[in-house]
Scaffold this motif. Structure first.
Motif, PDB file in Angstrom:
ATOM      1  N   GLY A 208       0.836  -1.198   0.000  1.00 51.71           N
ATOM      2  CA  GLY A 208       0.000   0.000   0.000  1.00 51.71           C
ATOM      3  C   GLY A 208       0.866   1.242   0.000  1.00 51.71           C
ATOM      4  N   ASP A 209       0.542   2.208   0.895  1.00 52.48           N
ATOM      5  CA  ASP A 209       1.387   3.402   0.965  1.00 52.48           C
ATOM      6  C   ASP A 209       2.658   3.143   1.766  1.00 52.48           C
ATOM      7  N   ILE A 293      14.745   5.947  -5.802  1.00 51.40           N
ATOM      8  CA  ILE A 293      14.850   7.241  -6.460  1.00 51.40           C
ATOM      9  C   ILE A 293      13.816   7.367  -7.580  1.00 51.40           C
ATOM     10  N   GLY A 294      13.602   6.270  -8.313  1.00 51.68           N
ATOM     11  CA  GLY A 294      12.602   6.289  -9.374  1.00 51.68           C
ATOM     12  C   GLY A 294      11.204   6.535  -8.848  1.00 51.68           C
ATOM     13  N   ALA A 295      10.881   5.896  -7.720  1.00 54.13           N
ATOM     14  CA  ALA A 295       9.567   6.110  -7.119  1.00 54.13           C
ATOM     15  C   ALA A 295       9.416   7.536  -6.620  1.00 54.13           C
ATOM     16  N   LEU A 296      10.504   8.113  -6.103  1.00 55.96           N
ATOM     17  CA  LEU A 296      10.466   9.488  -5.616  1.00 55.96           C
ATOM     18  C   LEU A 296      10.280  10.467  -6.770  1.00 55.96           C
ATOM     19  N   ARG A 299       6.871  10.331  -8.310  1.00 55.75           N
ATOM     20  CA  ARG A 299       5.779  10.701  -7.393  1.00 55.75           C
ATOM     21  C   ARG A 299       4.824   9.535  -7.161  1.00 55.75           C
ATOM     22  N   ARG A 300       5.415   8.374  -6.939  1.00 56.06           N
ATOM     23  CA  ARG A 300       4.593   7.179  -6.745  1.00 56.06           C
ATOM     24  C   ARG A 300       4.279   6.910  -5.272  1.00 56.06           C
ATOM     25  N   PHE A 301       4.744   7.756  -4.378  1.00 53.36           N
ATOM     26  CA  PHE A 301       4.397   7.610  -2.965  1.00 53.36           C
ATOM     27  C   PHE A 301       3.082   8.332  -2.689  1.00 53.36           C
ATOM     28  N   ALA A 302       2.211   7.682  -1.923  1.00 54.92           N
ATOM     29  CA  ALA A 302       0.893   8.258  -1.652  1.00 54.92           C
ATOM     30  C   ALA A 302       0.969   9.475  -0.746  1.00 54.92           C
ATOM     31  N   GLY A 305       4.298  10.344   4.747  1.00 55.63           N
ATOM     32  CA  GLY A 305       4.498   9.292   5.739  1.00 55.63           C
ATOM     33  C   GLY A 305       4.974   8.003   5.117  1.00 55.63           C
ATOM     34  N   GLY A 306       4.341   7.598   4.013  1.00 58.43           N
ATOM     35  CA  GLY A 306       4.746   6.380   3.332  1.00 58.43           C
ATOM     36  C   GLY A 306       6.133   6.491   2.737  1.00 58.43           C
ATOM     37  N   MET A 307       6.446   7.665   2.180  1.00 54.15           N
ATOM     38  CA  MET A 307       7.775   7.868   1.612  1.00 54.15           C
ATOM     39  C   MET A 307       8.843   7.779   2.700  1.00 54.15           C
ATOM     40  N   ALA A 308       8.604   8.444   3.832  1.00 50.66           N
ATOM     41  CA  ALA A 308       9.577   8.420   4.919  1.00 50.66           C
ATOM     42  C   ALA A 308       9.771   7.009   5.448  1.00 50.66           C
ATOM     43  N   ALA A 309       8.659   6.265   5.610  1.00 49.15           N
ATOM     44  CA  ALA A 309       8.757   4.894   6.119  1.00 49.15           C
ATOM     45  C   ALA A 309       9.568   4.018   5.173  1.00 49.15           C
TER      46      ALA A 309
END
Length: 359
Positions: A208-209, A293-296, A299-302, A305-309
């Protein structure tokens, strides 16, 4: 992170106990027609009705405890039982110690009611004690339960063959680690994580996120390996030729006909073969960083909070830090050792908190 080198088979990981098999519970047996038609009534051990029934055994002798090995649901009419209170209490304790799933007693002229001393011992042990108010055909009960058990075992064998075929095919096609983990997550319908030997996340699928699943990952994973973690985690090492590269971790989810452990083990074999084919020992780590880095950038993080985790779980501390993205391009295509430091120095004056770290 470098893999662990150890004697093959050496394992200091503490895993959960044997996985729950696809077996009927006492509650499910009581709902089967041959039992339900006899009007069952639960007198004790209601909290134990979800215990698994490994087999059904007709038990009319007082020394039945020595004939069972645990998990049996006993059927009886009380014909061979003593009327002595001490003997009945002893029988109840012996059956509890033997680990039976429960006792079903058919009431009749010989035993018009449940013996109080035996019932009390079952109540103290938390074991189901069930009485039948109508005559039951024990042969029909055993036939129904055993057919269900055998059918489930057949389904499990077929499922294991399908899982083996799936991951063998992935190995033969040279599938990368992230795709293998994604297939494991698809099959199990739960989050699946590939971590290195330092408990840092390399691949995380179906999360998920990612905020709840990956938060404080290293601490939670270490606890799970010690056997003191959260319920429902399944762990399998990824290793071959005396080298361990990490673990596959399945978070809580529904049971699988092949067994969650069996699915992870087949996926781990495919991962080990993939890892042996890689020439670079840091291949998985590099791919993990590229994917992050590709996900960042994509902009694939919801959310934050999910990005930091996700970054924290991969070994990049971001909480309470000021981060700056730096792209270094050189004519030669190679990044010299001092290029990154010079780029960081160039952007530092524009950051309120300075640059805390670099990688």
């Amino acid at each position: 992170m470098m893999p662990d080198r150890r004697a093959f088979g050496q394992d200091d990981t503490v895993r959960p106990g044997p996985e729950r098999m696809l077996l009927p519970t006492v509650r499910e047996v009581l709902r089967m027609d041959p039992v339900a038609d006899a009007l069952p009534e639960v007198l004790a051990g209601e909290d134990g009705l979800d215990a698994l029934v490994r087999w059904v055994h007709v038990a009319e002798t007082a020394d039945v405890a020595r004939l069972v090995s645990g998990g049996e649901l006993l059927l009886a009419t009380g014909l061979g039982w003593s009327h002595d209170e001490h003997a009945l209490r002893s029988l109840g304790r012996e059956l509890a110690d033997a680990g039976v799933a429960g006792l079903v007693l058919e009431l009749g002229e010989r035993t018009p009611e449940a013996p109080a001393p035996l019932l009390e011992e079952f109540r103290l042990a938390g074991l189901p004690f069930v009485v039948l108010h109508r005559e039951a055909r024990f042969v029909a009960i055993t036939e129904a339960v055993h057919a269900r058990i055998i059918d489930d075992q057949t389904v499990a064998l077929r499922a294991r063959d399908e899982i083996r075929e799936l991951f063998t095919g992935l190995s033969l096609r040279g599938s990368p680690a992230d795709f293998i983990v994604a297939q494991a997550a698809r099959v199990l319908r739960c989050p699946v994580v590939l971590e290195d030997t330092g408990h840092q996340v390399l691949v995380a699928e179906n999360v998920g996120d990612g905020e709840a699943e990956l938060e404080r990952w290293e601490q939670r994973s270490r606890a799970a390996h010690r056997g003191a973690g959260e319920a429902g985690w399944t762990l399998t090492p990824v290793e071959a030729r005396g080298m361990r590269w990490g673990h596959l971790v399945a978070l809580p989810g529904e049971p699988h006909p092949a067994g969650r452990s069996s699915v992870l083990e087949q996926a781990a074999v495919a991962l080990a073969l993939s890892r042996l084919a890689d020439r670079d020992e840091e291949e998985w780590t590099r791919r993990s960083h590229v994917a992050l880095i590709g996900a960042l950038l994509g902009r694939r993080f919801a959310g934050d909070g999910g990005m930091a985790a996700r970054f924290e779980a991969s070994g990049f501390p971001v909480a309470g830090r000021v981060l700056a993205g730096v792209a270094v391009r050189t004519r030669s295509g190679r990044v010299e050792s001092g290029s990154v430091a010079q780029a960081l120095e160039a952007v530092t004056p524009h950051l309120d908190g300075g640059v805390a770290d670099s990688a």
